[in-house]
Design an enzyme around this catalytic site. Sequence first.
Site, mmCIF file in Angstrom:
data_model
loop_
_atom_site.group_PDB
_atom_site.id
_atom_site.type_symbol
_atom_site.label_atom_id
_atom_site.label_comp_id
_atom_site.label_asym_id
_atom_site.label_seq_id
_atom_site.Cartn_x
_atom_site.Cartn_y
_atom_site.Cartn_z
ATOM 1 N N LYS A 22 0.825 -1.207 0.000
ATOM 2 C CA LYS A 22 0.000 0.000 0.000
ATOM 3 C C LYS A 22 0.862 1.261 0.000
ATOM 4 O O LYS A 22 0.588 2.226 -0.726
ATOM 5 C CB LYS A 22 -0.906 -0.003 1.232
ATOM 6 C CG LYS A 22 -1.652 1.318 1.469
ATOM 7 C CD LYS A 22 -2.421 1.314 2.761
ATOM 8 C CE LYS A 22 -1.561 1.591 3.970
ATOM 9 N NZ LYS A 22 -1.386 3.035 4.260
ATOM 10 N N CYS A 120 -4.293 8.001 10.260
ATOM 11 C CA CYS A 120 -4.276 7.388 11.583
ATOM 12 C C CYS A 120 -3.945 8.411 12.656
ATOM 13 O O CYS A 120 -3.084 9.266 12.474
ATOM 14 C CB CYS A 120 -3.233 6.265 11.627
ATOM 15 S SG CYS A 120 -3.722 4.782 10.749
ATOM 16 N N ASP A 309 5.921 0.707 11.907
ATOM 17 C CA ASP A 309 4.691 0.035 11.489
ATOM 18 C C ASP A 309 4.621 -1.417 11.939
ATOM 19 O O ASP A 309 3.603 -2.074 11.752
ATOM 20 C CB ASP A 309 4.534 0.100 9.969
ATOM 21 C CG ASP A 309 4.001 1.435 9.490
ATOM 22 O OD1 ASP A 309 3.667 2.285 10.325
ATOM 23 O OD2 ASP A 309 3.922 1.638 8.258
#
Length: 435
Positions: A22, A120, A309
Amino acid sequence: MDKFVIRGGNPLVGTIRVSGAKNSALPCMAAAILTADEVTLENIPQVHDIETQRRLFASMGAAVEMHEGERQDRITIDCRALTDPVARYEIVKTMRASSLVLGPLVARFGRADVAVPGGCAIGGRPIDLHIKGLERMGAEITQEHGYLKARARRLKGAHLVFDKITVTGTEDLLMAAVLAEGETLMENCAREPEVADLAALLTAMGAKIEGAGTATIRVQGVSRLHGARYRINPDRIEAGTFLIAGAITGGDLIVANCKTEHLGAVISKLIEAGVRVEVLGPGTVRVRAAGRLRAADISTEEYPGFPTDMQAQYMALATQAEGVSLVTENIFENRFMHVQELVRMGANIKVDGSTATVRGPARLSAAAVMCSDLRASASLVLAALVAEGESVIDRVYHMDRGYESIEQKLSAVGAQIQRMGNVFAAREQADPVAV
């Protein structure tokens, strides 16, 4: 609103395939703005952020066609008729990556109106580094009513030194520089594989770039770019998540269609934690249980260090390791929101500033928990895979932003996981602040 219902206790056994990245797909889609020719991207993941970017392009007048094929999804973007270079708030409010269209729009059209992005709620990712760089290249930028308005006749090459390492800032200004007049020298650049992926696409489109993937990038501007066909890299974060899924469940899992050279920090830490890791080839890794997991500390860093991440997923693993693990978050100041949910499941975690102390092994039990962001969602799924009983994970629209059909992939290797609810309704109801 969609939920996952997960019954823990099953070791994951079999082969699981990684989708496209992504975080490569989004900037590569933005690069299509730089040419009037068609750009075709392969290995595109079917995740919600890609759909948001598609809607954004369509709203600006571009033509975007999705093609689905066996083991390969691709997208064709035609920006020849792009006439409205405005990234509207109602579209980009749920996605931080919307800032990536700022540089390409100014470079090709001389103007851009981009809503200050969302995404986010994991801490500040200021866009001021994008702005400072574009201003040094000659753009005039103002902020009005929540929009950044950029104007330039033609951008000029410049010497850009980033005050701090920024992935999206590096990508945005790299795209601006390829059509700028003269040479642009960029220093203190992000070295993430996603930056190198973008640079490879731009080079295929006719850009002149040296040093992508290092701290210093040199760009010789060209007057125009042409179309290209390009296959983006596999998602290293999805791959890392699956490696931890195999390890935490005590399974025997093969993770396929990955790039092992992008997983060095994660693989090294898993080995330190007592996981048996075997690289079967350049695109395949096998993880197996090798006795009890051992505590091991991590500290998140820019690539090639341990990725931020992967911090939440590793913390889930640490709850099952014997001893005390220190998890230090150096990238984002608000990325421990999964801790309280893991504690609800029985984890022993204490947070002091940027460091979480995890004591294990904890006997996790099923609970109703709530996702707060994309990677926190993954940590809760991992914890639920080993918890006793049936867990219910709410707000999984966060996970849909970045993981393609994760419940189907996990089910295929033995997980008891089921999606409940209406995914389309969930996406429409998503809280723009929390997403």
